[in-house]
Design a protein around this motif. Structure first.
Motif, short mmCIF file in Angstrom:
data_model
loop_
_atom_site.label_atom_id
_atom_site.label_comp_id
_atom_site.label_asym_id
_atom_site.label_seq_id
_atom_site.Cartn_x
_atom_site.Cartn_y
_atom_site.Cartn_z
N MET A 1 0.85 -1.20 0.00
CA MET A 1 0.00 0.00 0.00
C MET A 1 0.88 1.24 0.00
SD MET A 1 -2.91 1.13 2.74
CE MET A 1 -4.27 0.09 2.35
N ILE A 2 0.41 2.24 -0.67
CA ILE A 2 1.14 3.51 -0.64
C ILE A 2 0.87 4.14 0.72
CG2 ILE A 2 1.49 5.72 -1.81
CD1 ILE A 2 1.92 3.27 -3.60
N LYS A 3 1.92 4.35 1.48
CA LYS A 3 1.70 4.81 2.84
C LYS A 3 1.80 6.34 2.89
CE LYS A 3 2.68 0.44 3.93
NZ LYS A 3 2.11 -0.57 4.78
N SER A 4 1.06 6.87 3.82
CA SER A 4 1.20 8.31 4.01
C SER A 4 1.57 8.55 5.46
CB SER A 4 -0.08 9.05 3.65
OG SER A 4 -0.96 9.03 4.74
N ARG A 5 2.41 9.53 5.69
CA ARG A 5 2.94 9.81 7.00
C ARG A 5 1.83 10.16 8.00
NH1 ARG A 5 6.82 7.85 9.58
NH2 ARG A 5 6.60 8.81 11.64
N MET B 1 -1.30 9.41 7.91
CA MET B 1 -2.10 8.24 8.21
C MET B 1 -1.39 7.37 9.24
SD MET B 1 -5.02 7.18 7.08
CE MET B 1 -6.00 5.70 7.04
N GLU B 2 -0.07 7.28 9.10
CA GLU B 2 0.67 6.41 10.00
C GLU B 2 0.62 6.95 11.43
OE1 GLU B 2 4.65 5.59 8.78
OE2 GLU B 2 4.92 4.06 10.32
N ALA C 1 -2.61 6.19 12.85
CA ALA C 1 -2.69 4.78 13.20
C ALA C 1 -2.02 4.52 14.54
CB ALA C 1 -2.04 3.92 12.11
N VAL D 1 4.36 -11.56 8.14
CA VAL D 1 5.31 -10.72 7.45
C VAL D 1 5.69 -11.31 6.10
CG1 VAL D 1 7.55 -9.63 7.61
CG2 VAL D 1 6.18 -9.96 9.67
N ILE E 1 3.23 -10.65 3.47
CA ILE E 1 3.29 -9.31 2.91
C ILE E 1 4.41 -9.24 1.87
CG2 ILE E 1 3.71 -6.89 3.44
CD1 ILE E 1 2.71 -7.68 6.34
N GLY F 1 3.40 -10.79 -1.33
CA GLY F 1 2.48 -9.94 -2.08
C GLY F 1 3.26 -8.92 -2.88
N ALA F 2 4.30 -8.40 -2.28
CA ALA F 2 5.09 -7.39 -2.96
C ALA F 2 5.80 -7.98 -4.18
CB ALA F 2 6.11 -6.81 -1.98
N LYS G 1 4.85 -10.45 -5.90
CA LYS G 1 3.84 -10.76 -6.90
C LYS G 1 3.59 -9.51 -7.76
CE LYS G 1 -0.38 -11.39 -5.80
NZ LYS G 1 -1.34 -11.64 -4.76
N GLY G 2 3.51 -8.34 -7.12
CA GLY G 2 3.24 -7.13 -7.85
C GLY G 2 4.44 -6.79 -8.68
N LEU H 1 -5.66 0.41 9.61
CA LEU H 1 -4.69 1.24 10.32
C LEU H 1 -3.41 0.46 10.62
CD1 LEU H 1 -6.90 3.25 12.83
CD2 LEU H 1 -5.69 4.09 10.82
N ARG I 1 4.55 1.26 9.40
CA ARG I 1 5.66 0.72 8.62
C ARG I 1 6.69 -0.01 9.48
NH1 ARG I 1 6.34 5.65 4.49
NH2 ARG I 1 4.92 6.57 6.02
N THR J 1 -0.34 -3.61 -6.84
CA THR J 1 -0.47 -2.88 -8.11
C THR J 1 -1.75 -2.07 -8.15
OG1 THR J 1 -1.39 -4.92 -9.02
CG2 THR J 1 0.92 -4.42 -9.54
N TYR K 1 -3.06 -0.38 -5.70
CA TYR K 1 -2.85 0.93 -5.09
C TYR K 1 -2.07 1.82 -6.02
CZ TYR K 1 -3.74 -1.61 -0.75
OH TYR K 1 -4.27 -2.38 0.23
#
Lengths: 505, 292, 306
Positions: B1-5, B7-8, B11, B282, B285, B288-289, B291-292, C98, C103, C193, C195
């Motif tokens: 997922m594209i993370k945003s600061r 949002m983190e 969270a 982990v 995850i 998944g990466a 795979k993309g 969340l 990260r 992909t 996202y």
């Protein structure tokens, strides 16, 4: 391989043997309907080298029973010689005991004799045909037990005229009253003899409340018994379940609705008054603390109790605080006091006669009873000069802890060093002195009204505790309670009890 | 997922607060297990007990041999049961997730139906004891009711459906792979997070189960930790709520603080095992990466 | 035609074999004893055996409706279930999303473990914990918190107005870790992909969640809701009986079907009556879930339970 398994499974279903099987097998071997004549007189003609019959005995125990097997072996030595029976003790803790009895009695598992009690689903066990009728068998096979228990007491264990089990010898009655902290009684010069009625207790509580702000004058023995229940018990025979009761001394034996009586209303008022005056422990209905732990912590002054000989001494020991006892009723004997616990015969039993003969021995053979209740001498206890038992030196955690009141003739067993001297004599005297409830000697069978019993049970669990501990205002709530009991069908239960009472008159 | 600061940070705040609301009660649990019994009655529950005491643990220490034994039983049952149950659950769920499988609906219903209906306590008991004779054997702790649960099968089925793209399966099929190959080479590697999640749930079920022991065991040698703890707790409860009377001394039996101590020693091993499962979350995850 | 059907069967044979072990297990564990459902309709006498015991029609069910509280009990059971299903779904999906935002691996693992903590302990223990906080005399809130603010003690166990909130909170507290792990493992399974594509289109964070994450989670959410719905007539006995300490004053808001059955049969121990209760709960749950499943199926057959 898989096919085979599947075939086997299919066979099992097709035979439909699963559910009917367990029943029919039992019926074939005819337990439960065995007639006494079948095996009479067998004892004498029995060949000496016959395989001994193993009696499996299930009951509940608290504490450590790791050495039960060793004790079983010692007991077997005696029983093998006397009646060619070996014993296998099957003690269980309370929760699994109730569950296991439901399950074991549904199948064909080896089980001969078990502890039965109205508190442990006895009426369902009877209705479901899981217990053996021993009304006539006891005359032949347990003459000694019958004599020790007493014919009148045994009569009280019968349900609809049928006997299913033998009660232990213990105190057959209770006296209602209170226990109080001795130091505070002395400190404030409270004259115990002047306390004659329940109302008088209020004055005592007032003294404590005023002078000892940290102490609650009144707590309950545990969260399952209410204050009101103790007061009412001195007026009414609660007939085990409080659904339909008989007033003590009412020779007409009229079953009435306790919750509609003026006494109930008065009791609620009194307890409410105590609660509002701050005499009663405020958390009384939900507390996780027992009376003795509150006493030990110095937070309690008294609790009400249904007592037996030596009660104050026993509770002093439990809480570590010296207590004195105030009796507010004479010794009363209700059916429940005799019949609460009995040893019954399971439908699974393959030899009812031998099992009964074994039970009979528990009323006469002191060595056998001492093994059962106290364990093996030298290993689990030693006798002191006065003939009282105590733990052997250096032993803190005995591998066999049993409670000598569940089974058999307790009066022939050793006392423990912290028991009152002559406990058994005192108890026997006490039993003779009791005043019998007019309803004494009748255990009810409520299976025909089980729907109503269930609904009333649920209603009582909602209202009884809060009302009888004074935590709610009785005025409104009592009316609500009464209405719900009516709707739940309490009258049908009362009628049912009355009918059984009249039938016996 | 594209993370945003932003949002983190958000969270962290939210989950952190929830975390505190979870930790605090546990802290109270822990502290009260170290509090003197009488002090609780007198002063109430507190994070900073006035009178520190190890009595509760000392009481448990008296039966340490039994407790150690029960620990071993529990660990054995949990490990074996989790592996066995996981294999059977996954094997059952995968076919159900394949849309093109003929008869899938019937099979699905067959499994789901067991979630709502069974024969009830007594008939189930009779089946297991009279035909399979599992009473007082270790099988009793492994098999009845918890080995494969319809609930977990349904969950696993859904995971397979969502996390293994149909296109991947199609591609393998076009390449001429057999079903066994597809399962072994394509599905299993992708399914590790599923295994981790299910394995976690199944192991918690095994670790916490005491009903099977209650129903199928009368021999206390086979008691699992939960059975033993349950027995200790219920004995106290019964004693404090019965007036059957007798010469039982309440002083011999544990009460409030011991219950807390019991809870602590019951939770710790599961907590210790948790990171093991986490490893695979982990990995999932990471996969998944790739795979993309 | 015939041959191709056979071919297809042969191709899928391994899948059927895979299903078989669990299939047999369910057969033994559930279907074989299922004949026992007749117990609910019989007056059991074990000397006759279960099959031969006399039928009594619906008599064993009567007690479930005999009380004037039948309505309250049903209402509570349904109300709490619906509330819990809705709340759990919203809160736990949000938590999962969340959690995925964090990260730092260490932090993520730690928080996850903490969230799972309550799931590891039983309701009985939780009831002691709640008691530790709420007990009138020795509870932490009355003894420390309210004292510090010089406020009156509250008899928590005597006032029903607090309990819908307390029960909801306790339930959420216990289950949110478990459920958020379920959703979390679905979130991490989402193809990155998607996202990237969304980000390229200039989607904001919120838009990404709405248009990428939630649609991907729909099938898991649907299944979890359906599984919850099938248990709509059941209630967590520990939550409703042990946590409120079976306090009579709270019955209006704590009495559910399971609590009622327990209290009613405590001293009766009638297996016919208890199977009747289970049967009643199952049948209602079954009817509701069939309906719900049908509704789901109409929209998207893939998300349905069966």
């Amino acid at each position: 391989m898989k096919k085979k398994l599947l075939t086997r499974l299919l066979c099992m279903v097709m035979a439909a043997g699963l559910l009917s099987g367990c029943g029919s097998k039992a019926a074939d071997s005819g337990q439960g309907e065995k007639t006494p004549s079948e095996n009479q007189g067998e004892e004498a003609s029995e060949p000496a080298d016959e395989e001994p019959y193993e009696v499996v005995m299930a009951y509940f125990a608290m504490g450590n029973y790791a050495d039960a097997e060793a004790v079983s072996q010692e007991m077997s030595k005696i029983t093998k010689e006397k009646i060619n029976v070996t014993v296998k003790l099957m003690p269980m803790d309370v929760v699994s005991f109730v569950e296991q009895m439901t399950l074991m009695l549904s199948g064909d598992e080896k089980l001969d004799t078990l502890l039965i009690s109205q508190n442990f689903n006895m009426s369902s066990q009877i209705a479901q045909g899981q217990l053996v009728d021993i009304t006539e068998l006891v005359e032949t096979w347990c003459p000694d037990a019958v004599e020790v228990i007493g014919a009148e007491n045994l009569e009280g264990c019968k349900v609809n005229g049928v006997l299913y089990g033998l009660p232990p010898t213990k105190e057959y009655g209770v006296e209602y009253g209170a226990v109080m902290r001795k130091d505070l009684v002395e400190k404030y010069n409270i004259d115990l003899d002047s306390i004659k009625t329940w109302e008088d207790l209020g004055d005592v509580f007032a003294v404590i409340k005023e002078n000892e702000p940290e102490v609650y004058p009144l707590v309950s023995f545990d969260s399952a018994t209410s204050i009101g229940e103790m007061i009412l018990g001195s007026d009414y025979d609660l007939l085990q379940d409080k659904m339909g009761v008989v007033k003590l001394g009412d020779q007409n034996k009229t079953v009435v609705n306790l919750f509609e009586t003026p006494e109930y209303e008065e009791t609620l008022k009194l307890v409410r008054e105590w609660y509002q005056s701050g005499y009663v422990y405020q958390d009384i209905t939900t507390t996780q603390e027992t009376g003795s732990s509150l006493m030990a912590a110095g937070k309690a002054f008294a609790w009400l109790a249904n007592m037996k000989p030596g009660y104050a001494e026993q509770e002093s020991k439990n809480s570590g605080v010296e207590l004195v006892q105030v009796n507010l009723s004479e010794p009363i004997a209700c059916t429940q006091d005799v019949a609460a616990l009995q040893m019954g015969i399971a439908r699974n039993c393959q030899n009812v006669e031998k099992t009964l003969a074994f039970l009979n021995l528990l009323y006469t053979d002191a060595d056998l009873m001492n093994l059962l209740t106290n364990g093996i001498e030298g290993q689990h206890y030693v006798l002191n000069d006065q003939g009282k038992a105590s733990l052997p030196e250096g032993v803190t955690d005995s591998g066999y802890v049993f409670n000598h009141w569940e089974i058999g003739n307790n009066f022939i067993t050793h006392l423990w060093d912290n028991d009152v001297d002559d406990l058994w004599t005192i108890t026997e005297e006490f039993n003779k002195s009791t005043k019998k409830s007019p309803a004494f000697g009748l255990s009810f069978d409520l299976n025909d009204v089980s729907t109503e019993v269930a609904a009333v049970n649920s209603t009582m669990s909602q209202y009884r505790m809060v009302l009888e501990n004074g935590t709610v205002e009785p005025e409104e709530v009592l009316a609500e309670f009464r209405d719900k009991l009516k709707a739940a069908g309490i009258d049908a239960i009362i009628a049912c009890k009355q009918q059984q009472m009249d039938a016996r008159k | 997922m594209i993370k945003s600061r932003k949002m983190e940070v958000f969270a962290y705040i939210v989950i952190g607060l929830i975390g505190i609301s979870i930790i605090l009660p546990f802290l109270l649990l822990l502290m009260s297990s170290f509090t003197d019994e009488i002090s609780i009655t007198r002063n109430g529950y507190s994070f900073f007990p006035k009178e520190f005491s190890l009595n509760a643990y000392a009481y448990l220490g008296k039966s340490s041999a039994t407790i150690v034994r029960a620990y071993l039983v529990s660990i054995f049952v949990t490990v074996v049961g989790t592996v066995w149950g996981l294999v059977m659950t996954v094997l059952c769920a995968y076919p159900l997730s394949r849309r093109e499988l003929p008869g899938r609906k019937v099979m699905n219903f067959y499994v789901f139906f067991t979630m709502l209906f069974n024969g009830g306590l007594v008939p189930t008991y009779l089946t297991y004891t009279q035909y399979f004779h599992i009473k007082n054997t270790i099988w009793a702790l492994l098999v009845p009711n918890i080995l494969v649960q319809a609930y977990n099968v349904m969950l696993a089925k859904t995971f397979f459906q969502t996390s293994i793209p149909v296109e991947v399966l199609e591609a393998a099929r076009v390449d001429g792979a057999r079903e066994t190959t597809i399962f072994g080479k394509v599905v299993l590697p992708l399914a590790k997070p599923i295994f981790a999640t299910l394995g976690l749930f199944i192991s918690v079920t095994y670790w916490n189960d005491w009903t099977n022991g209650l129903i199928y065991l009368t021999d206390s040698k086979l008691f699992s930790l939960q059975n033993l703890l349950n027995r200790m707790t219920s004995n106290i409860q019964f004693l404090s709520s019965t007036s059957l009377g007798g010469n039982v001394t309440a002083a011999d039996l544990p009460s409030q603080t011991v219950r807390m101590a019991i809870a602590i020693i019951g939770v710790v091993p599961m907590l210790a095992a948790y990171p093991f499962f986490q490893k695979y979350f982990v990995k999932g995850i990471a996969l998944g990466a790739v795979k993309g | 035609m015939k041959k191709s059907k056979f071919e297809r069967f042969r191709r899928f044979l391994p899948l059927y074999i895979m299903f078989l072990p669990a299939g047999i297990y369910f057969f033994i564990n559930n279907y074989l004893p299922m004949g026992g459902l007749v117990i609910a309709f019989k007056k059991i006498n074990f000397n006759l055996g279960i099959w031969k015991s006399p039928w009594v029609g619906l008599k064993n069910f009567e007690y479930l409706f005999k009380t004037s509280d039948a309505w309250i009990i049903t209402r509570n059971t349904l109300f709490y279930n619906v509330l819990f299903i809705a709340l759990n779904t919203v809160v736990c999906v949000a938590l999962a999303i969340l959690l995925n935002e964090i990260r730092n691996k260490m932090a993520k693992n730690l928080l996850q473990s903490i969230l799972m903590l309550p799931y590891l302990i039983s309701m009985v223990i939780i009831s002691y914990l709640v008691y530790g906080f709420l007990s009138g005399e020795s509870g932490f809130i009355n003894n420390t918190v309210l004292k510090a603010f010089d406020m009156e003690k509250i008899s928590w166990y005597a006032q029903e107005k607090y309990w819908p909130f307390i029960l909801t909170f306790v339930q959420l507290w216990k289950n949110c870790g478990y459920l958020s792990i379920v959703y979390f493992s679905a979130v991490v399974g989402i193809d990155p992909t998607y996202y990237e594509a969304a980000a390229l289109d200039g989607a904001t964070k919120w838009q990404q969640i709405r248009h990428v994450v939630l649609p991907e989670l729909t099938s898991v959410i649907t299944i979890m809701v359906l599984l919850g719905v099938s248990k709509i007539f059941y209630s967590d006995f520990g939550l409703f009986y042990q946590v409120p300490m079976n306090a009579g004053a709270l019955y209006n808001v704590t009495n559910t079907i399971d609590v009622y059955v327990y209290n009613a049969l405590l001293s009766v121990g009638n297996i016919s009556m208890s199977s009747a209760a289970g049967f009643y709960q199952s049948v209602v749950g079954f009817a509701v879930v069939i309906l719900a499943n049908w509704m789901v199926k109409r929209r998207n057959p893939d998300n349905a339970l069966f």
